[in-house]
Design an enzyme around this catalytic site. Structure first.
Site, short mmCIF file in Angstrom:
data_model
loop_
_atom_site.label_atom_id
_atom_site.label_comp_id
_atom_site.label_asym_id
_atom_site.label_seq_id
_atom_site.Cartn_x
_atom_site.Cartn_y
_atom_site.Cartn_z
NE ARG A 1 0.90 7.74 -0.36
CZ ARG A 1 1.59 8.72 -0.93
NH1 ARG A 1 2.15 8.52 -2.11
NH2 ARG A 1 1.71 9.88 -0.34
N PRO B 1 4.95 12.28 -10.22
CG PRO B 1 4.03 14.41 -10.38
CD PRO B 1 3.65 12.96 -10.33
CD GLU B 2 8.01 8.41 -6.83
OE1 GLU B 2 9.01 8.12 -6.13
OE2 GLU B 2 7.14 7.56 -7.12
CG ASN C 1 2.93 4.43 -3.99
OD1 ASN C 1 3.20 4.19 -2.82
ND2 ASN C 1 1.98 3.78 -4.64
#
Length: 266
Positions: A252, A2-3, A165
């Protein structure tokens, strides 16, 4: 993952399904909200803010949720079997006579006064997909700490809201710089182009089922570097590299091409 584009899409689906309707089902499965009952309240709107979701109800209440790494909201027809994971992963159910929204694996779920929303989203920078989008402010924010690595600066939601990311890696590749390059060392005009590309890509992808940054390439080649460790770079053929970036407090993984992206590496 999810971004900002995923959250915008989720908000759009939830708003279409729930806004203007009265809740007939309310089930919030987190200890702090276990006794809360929102049935009988009209859903006013569902608004995305960066990677946050704000579901507003009559009476001045807002349900704040955040998807983080693997949370999701699914919408089903009334009576339809839920699909999105096992029942123990459900954190919220909001139902009307026609539709039911189900939140899976939500790491953040809290109820607050709508007038107090700034408490949870007031720290965010310009929203890449929001009405407050301000590219000049986003560039200024990115450059406010010249010694900070580009990848970390892009992920800092106080600079600009919506990049996660995947986009971090893809944007650094498209800019032809290392994610570890200090932002103060970016060439003239690069920060502005980077911010403009971020806005364009999120806007293009907000209504797509599969995120794509490689528009125009062969089918199946949706991302340039993210998730492609060891596979040849589409530009130069160098195997894509992977390393962790950040302070170690969260996962990350960073992907980049050593051939196309000059600058410092871990």
């Amino acid at each position: 993952m999810p971004e900002g584009d995923t959250v915008w899409s989720a908000a759009h689906r939830l708003h279409t399904a729930l806004a203007g309707q009265v809740l007939t089902v309310s089930d919030l499965r987190v200890p702090r909200l276990a006794t809360v009952d929102l049935t009988g309240r009209e859903v006013l709107d569902v608004t995305p803010r960066g990677k946050h979701l704000l579901t507003r109800f009559e009476g001045g209440l807002t349900l704040h949720s955040h998807l983080r790494m693997d949370g999701s909201w699914r919408v089903f027809r009334s009576g339809e079997r839920f699909r999105g994971g096992p029942d123990f992963e459900i954190r919220a159910i909001l139902g009307t006579q026609a539709r039911t929204a189900v939140g899976y694996r939500l790491p953040v779920l809290e109820l607050l006064r709508t007038a107090e929303e700034e408490r949870v989203v007031g720290h965010l920078g310009p929203d890449l997909l929001g009405p407050d989008w301000d590219p000049d402010a986003a560039v200024s924010n990115l450059l406010s700490d010249p010694g900070r690595a580009l990848g970390e600066s892009l992920l800092d939601q106080r600079n600009l809201a919506g990049i996660g990311n995947v986009y971090k890696c893809e944007l650094a590749f498209l800019a032809k710089v290392s994610p570890w390059l200090p932002v103060g060392e970016l060439g003239e005009g690069v920060p502005a182009r980077l911010v403009a590309t971020a806005h364009r890509l999120l806007d293009l992808n907000k209504a797509r089922p599969d995120r794509t940054t490689t528009t125009g390439r062969r089918p199946g080649e949706r991302l340039y570097v993210y998730g492609r460790r060891g596979r040849p770079c589409f530009r130069c053929g160098t195997p894509v590299s992977k390393a962790d970036q950040g302070d170690g407090t969260s996962e990350r993984p960073t992907y980049w091409c050593r051939g196309c992206q000059p600058g410092p590496t871990p």
